[in-house]
Design an enzyme around this catalytic site. Structure first.
Site, PDB file in Angstrom:
ATOM      1  N   ILE A 185      46.553  77.569  83.464  1.00  0.00           N
ATOM      2  CA  ILE A 185      47.549  77.982  84.148  1.00  0.00           C
ATOM      3  C   ILE A 185      47.139  79.205  85.160  1.00  0.00           C
ATOM      4  CG2 ILE A 185      49.956  79.182  84.090  1.00  0.00           C
ATOM      5  CD1 ILE A 185      50.124  78.258  81.109  1.00  0.00           C
ATOM      6  N   LYS A 231      54.236  87.086  71.410  1.00  0.00           N
ATOM      7  CA  LYS A 231      54.870  86.904  72.813  1.00  0.00           C
ATOM      8  C   LYS A 231      55.979  87.847  72.859  1.00  0.00           C
ATOM      9  CE  LYS A 231      52.051  84.039  74.621  1.00  0.00           C
ATOM     10  NZ  LYS A 231      51.066  84.269  76.051  1.00  0.00           N
ATOM     11  N   ARG A 241      60.300  67.709  73.629  1.00  0.00           N
ATOM     12  CA  ARG A 241      59.735  68.989  74.459  1.00  0.00           C
ATOM     13  C   ARG A 241      60.045  68.778  75.905  1.00  0.00           C
ATOM     14  NH1 ARG A 241      59.587  70.499  69.975  1.00  0.00           N
ATOM     15  NH2 ARG A 241      57.940  71.214  68.795  1.00  0.00           N
ATOM     16  N   TYR A 255      52.120  83.239  67.164  1.00  0.00           N
ATOM     17  CA  TYR A 255      51.926  83.048  68.617  1.00  0.00           C
ATOM     18  C   TYR A 255      53.329  83.778  69.157  1.00  0.00           C
ATOM     19  CZ  TYR A 255      50.672  81.022  73.019  1.00  0.00           C
ATOM     20  OH  TYR A 255      50.764  80.767  74.408  1.00  0.00           O
ATOM     21  N   ASN A 263      56.547  73.800  78.218  1.00  0.00           N
ATOM     22  CA  ASN A 263      55.279  73.224  77.783  1.00  0.00           C
ATOM     23  C   ASN A 263      54.694  72.773  79.038  1.00  0.00           C
ATOM     24  OD1 ASN A 263      57.278  72.683  75.290  1.00  0.00           O
ATOM     25  ND2 ASN A 263      55.109  72.180  74.614  1.00  0.00           N
ATOM     26  N   THR A 298      33.865  82.851  80.767  1.00  0.00           N
ATOM     27  CA  THR A 298      34.457  82.013  81.611  1.00  0.00           C
ATOM     28  C   THR A 298      33.793  81.959  82.986  1.00  0.00           C
ATOM     29  OG1 THR A 298      36.558  82.222  80.377  1.00  0.00           O
ATOM     30  CG2 THR A 298      36.696  81.262  82.556  1.00  0.00           C
ATOM     31  N   ARG A 307      54.283  68.133  60.748  1.00  0.00           N
ATOM     32  CA  ARG A 307      53.632  69.654  60.679  1.00  0.00           C
ATOM     33  C   ARG A 307      54.724  70.479  60.365  1.00  0.00           C
ATOM     34  NH1 ARG A 307      49.485  69.895  65.716  1.00  0.00           N
ATOM     35  NH2 ARG A 307      51.604  69.836  66.746  1.00  0.00           N
TER      36      ARG A 307
END
Length: 308
Positions: free
Chosen positions: A12, A146, A209, A142, A171, A35, A267
């Site tokens: 992103i 956030k 999604r 997560y 997403n 990176t 899951r």
């Protein structure tokens, strides 16, 4: 205007940097020392690359010199793995962000844009589509982290008179996504299908999604930089849902051939449906998604083919 993109070398982040450069902004990128920058970054005179560790960013903040806007994308965890080590999630993401925010009082920073997770901060929806007033009850670390970062951002920005903008992205998918990881269904599915490997779907395939192309996400950041209204939190999404089974069929259509799909056990951390309402972003930021999922899949497929 000089912008600092925390995590600007990733999927992103690099798309945001592309948009910033094309709109004439100066860009500082802070990335992990492992990176490597994309080639077009190295060719631009308007970008400065800073390598380091987020843990020590608050001690060495040269990358903040002259910066008016921070765009924060750094995350060391994924939704599917964060519950395995919540302490690491808190230490590496929440604490490091709070340490950085606490240093901004005497800086030149006037605005902080945080890329949050519309896919996880809301948890199981009580209604659809999910707007910004929906309860926030994340079921993975997560999403909890956030959400906590959002709260600290709002607090510090109020203390230091800095404008906060929180973009809850649904997403994201598109070019440069890490197709070898377990994150990002479209990239993962395309990579497997192109290489004649079976696609694995957890559950009955009806998990739904809201997919948004990364270039549309990047354009929302440009709008957020220019925004002068009073709202602080925006859903950035397509506004419509696609089931995993329908996603597999769309990839089949793009490839022009049949693909193999294996259905696995559901899951526990997967929310059944997540579709975000993007009306506030449309009316306040004057932003709207432009890339239809069919076109986005085709462009992503071309990139995956080139990456294989």
């Amino acid at each position: 205007m000089q912008c600092l993109v925390l995590g600007g070398g990733g999927f992103i982040g690099s798309a945001i940097c592309d948009q910033l450069l094309s709109n004439g902004y100066g860009v500082n990128v802070f990335e992990h020392y492992k990176t490597k920058p994309y080639r077009n970054f190295l060719e631009s005179e308007n970008i400065k690359w800073f390598s380091g560790d987020f843990h020590s960013l608050d001690q060495d903040i040269e990358c903040l010199d002259g910066v008016e806007t921070i765009i924060h994308l750094i995350s060391t965890t994924h939704p599917s793995t964060s519950n395995k080590d919540p302490i690491f999630d808190i230490e590496s993401n929440l604490i490091n962000t709070v340490k950085l925010l606490s240093k901004l009082e005497k800086s030149s920073v006037k605005r902080v844009i945080f890329i949050s997770s519309g896919g996880t901060v809301y948890g199981e929806p009580t209604y659809l589509p999910i707007d910004e007033k929906h309860p926030t009850n994340p079921i993975v670390s997560y999403g909890i982290v956030k959400l906590a970062i959002e709260k600290y951002l709002l607090m510090y920005c109020k203390l230091f008179n800095i404008k906060p903008i929180i973009l809850r992205v649904s997403n994201p998918y598109g070019e440069r996504q890490q197709i070898g990881s377990m994150q990002g269904a479209i990239g993962v599915f395309l990579n497997k299908a192109i290489n004649d490997q079976p696609i694995e779907i957890w559950g009955d395939g009806l998990i739904c999604r809201d997919y948004i192309h990364v270039r549309d996400v990047a354009k929302s950041v440009i709008k957020a930089i220019k925004y002068s209204g009073n709202a602080s939190i925006f859903n950035i999404s397509s506004g419509s849902g696609v089931t995993l089974t329908d996603l597999a069929l769309a990839i089949e259509k793009a490839l022009g051939r049949k693909i193999t799909v294996n259905y696995l056990e559901q899951r526990s951390f997967d929310v059944k449906s997540n579709i975000l309402c993007n009306k506030l972003a449309k009316t306040e930021l004057l932003w709207q998604p432009e890339i239809a999922i069919e076109d986005g899949i085709k462009s992503t497929m071309a990139w995956v083919v080139g990456s294989n």
